[in-house]
Design a protein around this motif. Structure first.
Motif, PDB file in Angstrom:
ATOM      1  N   VAL A 127       0.838  -1.195   0.000  1.00 21.28           N
ATOM      2  CA  VAL A 127       0.000   0.000   0.000  1.00 21.28           C
ATOM      3  C   VAL A 127       0.878   1.252   0.000  1.00 21.28           C
ATOM      4  CG1 VAL A 127      -0.221   0.071   2.519  1.00 21.28           C
ATOM      5  CG2 VAL A 127      -2.028   1.035   1.099  1.00 21.28           C
ATOM      6  N   GLN A 128       0.397   2.284  -0.664  1.00 24.39           N
ATOM      7  CA  GLN A 128       1.101   3.563  -0.679  1.00 24.39           C
ATOM      8  C   GLN A 128       0.180   4.648  -0.131  1.00 24.39           C
ATOM      9  OE1 GLN A 128       1.764   2.945  -4.856  1.00 24.39           O
ATOM     10  NE2 GLN A 128       0.430   4.657  -5.417  1.00 24.39           N
ATOM     11  N   LEU A 129       0.777   5.700   0.385  1.00 24.90           N
ATOM     12  CA  LEU A 129       0.042   6.830   0.933  1.00 24.90           C
ATOM     13  C   LEU A 129       0.161   7.983  -0.049  1.00 24.90           C
ATOM     14  CD1 LEU A 129      -1.490   8.145   3.318  1.00 24.90           C
ATOM     15  CD2 LEU A 129       0.760   8.653   4.333  1.00 24.90           C
ATOM     16  N   GLU A 130      -0.991   8.600  -0.390  1.00 22.29           N
ATOM     17  CA  GLU A 130      -1.011   9.655  -1.394  1.00 22.29           C
ATOM     18  C   GLU A 130      -1.577  10.946  -0.814  1.00 22.29           C
ATOM     19  OE1 GLU A 130      -1.638   6.778  -5.285  1.00 22.29           O
ATOM     20  OE2 GLU A 130      -3.333   8.004  -4.620  1.00 22.29           O
ATOM     21  N   PHE A 131      -0.884  12.032  -1.081  1.00 26.38           N
ATOM     22  CA  PHE A 131      -1.325  13.373  -0.711  1.00 26.38           C
ATOM     23  C   PHE A 131      -1.566  14.134  -2.008  1.00 26.38           C
ATOM     24  CE2 PHE A 131       1.371  11.757   2.624  1.00 26.38           C
ATOM     25  CZ  PHE A 131       0.735  12.126   3.799  1.00 26.38           C
ATOM     26  N   LEU A 132      -2.793  14.542  -2.272  1.00 26.18           N
ATOM     27  CA  LEU A 132      -3.141  15.296  -3.471  1.00 26.18           C
ATOM     28  C   LEU A 132      -3.554  16.695  -3.045  1.00 26.18           C
ATOM     29  CD1 LEU A 132      -3.930  12.162  -3.946  1.00 26.18           C
ATOM     30  CD2 LEU A 132      -5.061  13.039  -5.965  1.00 26.18           C
ATOM     31  N   GLU A 133      -2.852  17.693  -3.528  1.00 25.81           N
ATOM     32  CA  GLU A 133      -3.166  19.083  -3.206  1.00 25.81           C
ATOM     33  C   GLU A 133      -3.602  19.794  -4.483  1.00 25.81           C
ATOM     34  OE1 GLU A 133       0.099  20.896  -1.140  1.00 25.81           O
ATOM     35  OE2 GLU A 133       0.036  19.406   0.460  1.00 25.81           O
ATOM     36  N   PHE A 134      -4.720  20.502  -4.398  1.00 25.09           N
ATOM     37  CA  PHE A 134      -5.324  21.194  -5.526  1.00 25.09           C
ATOM     38  C   PHE A 134      -5.205  22.695  -5.298  1.00 25.09           C
ATOM     39  CE2 PHE A 134      -7.185  17.076  -5.012  1.00 25.09           C
ATOM     40  CZ  PHE A 134      -7.396  16.590  -6.287  1.00 25.09           C
ATOM     41  N   GLU A 135      -4.812  23.415  -6.344  1.00 26.82           N
ATOM     42  CA  GLU A 135      -4.578  24.852  -6.211  1.00 26.82           C
ATOM     43  C   GLU A 135      -5.120  25.581  -7.433  1.00 26.82           C
ATOM     44  OE1 GLU A 135      -0.625  27.721  -6.274  1.00 26.82           O
ATOM     45  OE2 GLU A 135      -0.387  25.578  -5.924  1.00 26.82           O
ATOM     46  N   SER A 136      -5.812  26.666  -7.200  1.00 29.26           N
ATOM     47  CA  SER A 136      -6.297  27.507  -8.289  1.00 29.26           C
ATOM     48  C   SER A 136      -5.194  28.464  -8.708  1.00 29.26           C
ATOM     49  CB  SER A 136      -7.530  28.296  -7.844  1.00 29.26           C
ATOM     50  OG  SER A 136      -7.962  29.139  -8.889  1.00 29.26           O
ATOM     51  N   ILE A 137      -4.930  28.523 -10.004  1.00 22.75           N
ATOM     52  CA  ILE A 137      -3.957  29.477 -10.528  1.00 22.75           C
ATOM     53  C   ILE A 137      -4.696  30.727 -11.009  1.00 22.75           C
ATOM     54  CG2 ILE A 137      -2.249  29.880 -12.343  1.00 22.75           C
ATOM     55  CD1 ILE A 137      -1.447  26.920 -11.952  1.00 22.75           C
ATOM     56  N   ASP A 138      -5.784  30.507 -11.741  1.00 23.95           N
ATOM     57  CA  ASP A 138      -6.711  31.575 -12.117  1.00 23.95           C
ATOM     58  C   ASP A 138      -8.055  30.918 -12.385  1.00 23.95           C
ATOM     59  OD1 ASP A 138      -6.732  30.680 -14.865  1.00 23.95           O
ATOM     60  OD2 ASP A 138      -4.976  31.916 -15.278  1.00 23.95           O
ATOM     61  N   ASP A 139      -9.014  31.642 -12.925  1.00 26.56           N
ATOM     62  CA  ASP A 139     -10.367  31.094 -13.103  1.00 26.56           C
ATOM     63  C   ASP A 139     -10.410  29.854 -13.987  1.00 26.56           C
ATOM     64  OD1 ASP A 139     -11.373  33.048 -11.468  1.00 26.56           O
ATOM     65  OD2 ASP A 139     -12.183  34.278 -13.099  1.00 26.56           O
ATOM     66  N   ASP A 140      -9.474  29.723 -14.911  1.00 25.45           N
ATOM     67  CA  ASP A 140      -9.506  28.635 -15.890  1.00 25.45           C
ATOM     68  C   ASP A 140      -8.331  27.670 -15.784  1.00 25.45           C
ATOM     69  OD1 ASP A 140     -11.852  29.679 -17.129  1.00 25.45           O
ATOM     70  OD2 ASP A 140     -10.592  31.191 -18.107  1.00 25.45           O
ATOM     71  N   THR A 141      -7.489  27.841 -14.790  1.00 21.32           N
ATOM     72  CA  THR A 141      -6.273  27.036 -14.681  1.00 21.32           C
ATOM     73  C   THR A 141      -6.082  26.602 -13.232  1.00 21.32           C
ATOM     74  OG1 THR A 141      -5.332  28.479 -16.379  1.00 21.32           O
ATOM     75  CG2 THR A 141      -3.820  26.976 -15.289  1.00 21.32           C
ATOM     76  N   SER A 142      -5.682  25.346 -13.063  1.00 23.32           N
ATOM     77  CA  SER A 142      -5.439  24.835 -11.716  1.00 23.32           C
ATOM     78  C   SER A 142      -4.251  23.880 -11.721  1.00 23.32           C
ATOM     79  CB  SER A 142      -6.690  24.148 -11.164  1.00 23.32           C
ATOM     80  OG  SER A 142      -7.153  23.165 -12.051  1.00 23.32           O
ATOM     81  N   LYS A 143      -3.746  23.639 -10.533  1.00 28.49           N
ATOM     82  CA  LYS A 143      -2.562  22.795 -10.380  1.00 28.49           C
ATOM     83  C   LYS A 143      -2.866  21.656  -9.419  1.00 28.49           C
ATOM     84  CE  LYS A 143       2.290  22.935  -8.970  1.00 28.49           C
ATOM     85  NZ  LYS A 143       3.365  23.795  -8.447  1.00 28.49           N
ATOM     86  N   LEU A 144      -2.388  20.489  -9.773  1.00 32.73           N
ATOM     87  CA  LEU A 144      -2.441  19.326  -8.898  1.00 32.73           C
ATOM     88  C   LEU A 144      -1.010  18.979  -8.513  1.00 32.73           C
ATOM     89  CD1 LEU A 144      -3.772  16.814  -7.589  1.00 32.73           C
ATOM     90  CD2 LEU A 144      -3.491  15.670  -9.800  1.00 32.73           C
ATOM     91  N   SER A 145      -0.766  18.869  -7.208  1.00 32.71           N
ATOM     92  CA  SER A 145       0.530  18.406  -6.691  1.00 32.71           C
ATOM     93  C   SER A 145       0.271  17.141  -5.899  1.00 32.71           C
ATOM     94  CB  SER A 145       1.153  19.459  -5.781  1.00 32.71           C
ATOM     95  OG  SER A 145       1.384  20.654  -6.494  1.00 32.71           O
ATOM     96  N   MET A 146       0.994  16.084  -6.249  1.00 34.33           N
ATOM     97  CA  MET A 146       0.830  14.795  -5.577  1.00 34.33           C
ATOM     98  C   MET A 146       2.150  14.380  -4.932  1.00 34.33           C
ATOM     99  SD  MET A 146      -1.259  12.706  -8.537  1.00 34.33           S
ATOM    100  CE  MET A 146      -1.478  11.231  -7.527  1.00 34.33           C
ATOM    101  N   LYS A 147       2.032  13.806  -3.762  1.00 34.67           N
ATOM    102  CA  LYS A 147       3.179  13.187  -3.099  1.00 34.67           C
ATOM    103  C   LYS A 147       2.741  11.770  -2.771  1.00 34.67           C
ATOM    104  CE  LYS A 147       6.300  13.672   0.831  1.00 34.67           C
ATOM    105  NZ  LYS A 147       6.683  14.550   1.952  1.00 34.67           N
ATOM    106  N   ILE A 148       3.447  10.807  -3.320  1.00 34.55           N
ATOM    107  CA  ILE A 148       3.153   9.394  -3.078  1.00 34.55           C
ATOM    108  C   ILE A 148       4.296   8.830  -2.249  1.00 34.55           C
ATOM    109  CG2 ILE A 148       2.703   7.149  -4.120  1.00 34.55           C
ATOM    110  CD1 ILE A 148       1.798   8.648  -6.654  1.00 34.55           C
ATOM    111  N   VAL A 149       3.949   8.271  -1.093  1.00 31.90           N
ATOM    112  CA  VAL A 149       4.952   7.740  -0.169  1.00 31.90           C
ATOM    113  C   VAL A 149       4.848   6.218  -0.157  1.00 31.90           C
ATOM    114  CG1 VAL A 149       5.833   7.782   2.196  1.00 31.90           C
ATOM    115  CG2 VAL A 149       4.744   9.827   1.234  1.00 31.90           C
ATOM    116  N   PHE A 150       5.976   5.573  -0.328  1.00 32.03           N
ATOM    117  CA  PHE A 150       6.057   4.118  -0.370  1.00 32.03           C
ATOM    118  C   PHE A 150       6.658   3.582   0.923  1.00 32.03           C
ATOM    119  CE2 PHE A 150       5.825   5.637  -4.628  1.00 32.03           C
ATOM    120  CZ  PHE A 150       5.090   4.695  -5.312  1.00 32.03           C
ATOM    121  N   LYS A 151       6.455   2.298   1.178  1.00 33.81           N
ATOM    122  CA  LYS A 151       6.969   1.661   2.395  1.00 33.81           C
ATOM    123  C   LYS A 151       8.493   1.730   2.448  1.00 33.81           C
ATOM    124  CE  LYS A 151       6.881  -2.655   4.979  1.00 33.81           C
ATOM    125  NZ  LYS A 151       6.496  -4.061   4.961  1.00 33.81           N
ATOM    126  N   SER A 152       9.125   1.598   1.280  1.00 34.34           N
ATOM    127  CA  SER A 152      10.588   1.610   1.245  1.00 34.34           C
ATOM    128  C   SER A 152      11.072   2.241  -0.064  1.00 34.34           C
ATOM    129  CB  SER A 152      11.137   0.178   1.337  1.00 34.34           C
ATOM    130  OG  SER A 152      10.804  -0.539   0.155  1.00 34.34           O
TER     131      SER A 152
END
Length: 160
Positions: A99-124
């Motif tokens: 199993v992996q742990l995922e952090f998804l962060e969503f950010e508005s850049i402007d009315d028509d543009t957005s950013k997704l930042s993901m951090k996936i953490v593995f056991k090793s």
């Protein structure tokens, strides 16, 4: 401007960092990750269970024409804050990856543009490196392209 998914994996770390700028409003990008019918479209898997809320869970699968399971994954939604954050686990049931742990962060850049930042953490580090030997980066890039196309088409059809 062409949008591209960036995948970064630093040597010796148990994580993969992923970011992508979408030509989509923030609320539509967030919906792509929280509405089962949209997840089915861009992932290409059937959603078997979908309880997207804090402490909820999900399960999805892909089967062949004979009903044989080709892929099955599940996870727990630890936290979901609308248009901001999803913290969840992801586990491939019929694979040797833990199993992996995922952090998804969503950010508005402007009315028509957005950013997704993901951090996936593995056991090793070894588990992370094994995942990177698969066409992981190519797969996430293709999935993000599908999100961009499906949600753009949906928005156009709704007059958005």
């Amino acid at each position: 401007m062409e949008r591209k998914t960036n995948v970064t994996a630093q040597d010796g770390k148990q994580e993969i960092l992923i970011d992508r700028i979408f030509d989509l409003p923030l609320n539509l990008l967030f919906l792509a990750y929280t509405k089962s019918e949209l997840v089915e479209q861009w992932m290409g898997n059937k959603v078997v269970k979908w309880d997207h809320k804090d402490h909820g869970s999900y399960q999805m699968e892909k089967v062949d024409e004979n009903g044989n399971v080709l892929f099955r994954a599940n996870g727990t939604i630890h936290k979901s804050t609308e248009n901001q954050l999803i913290i969840r686990t992801f586990e491939m049931e019929n694979a040797a990856y833990p199993v992996q742990l995922e952090f998804l962060e969503f950010e508005s850049i402007d009315d028509d543009t957005s950013k997704l930042s993901m951090k996936i953490v593995f056991k090793s580090v070894e588990d992370r490196d094994a995942m990177l030997k698969l066409p992981f980066a190519q797969g996430i890039h293709l999935a993000h392209n599908r999100i961009q196309q499906i949600i753009s088409d949906l928005s156009s059809n709704l007059g958005g």
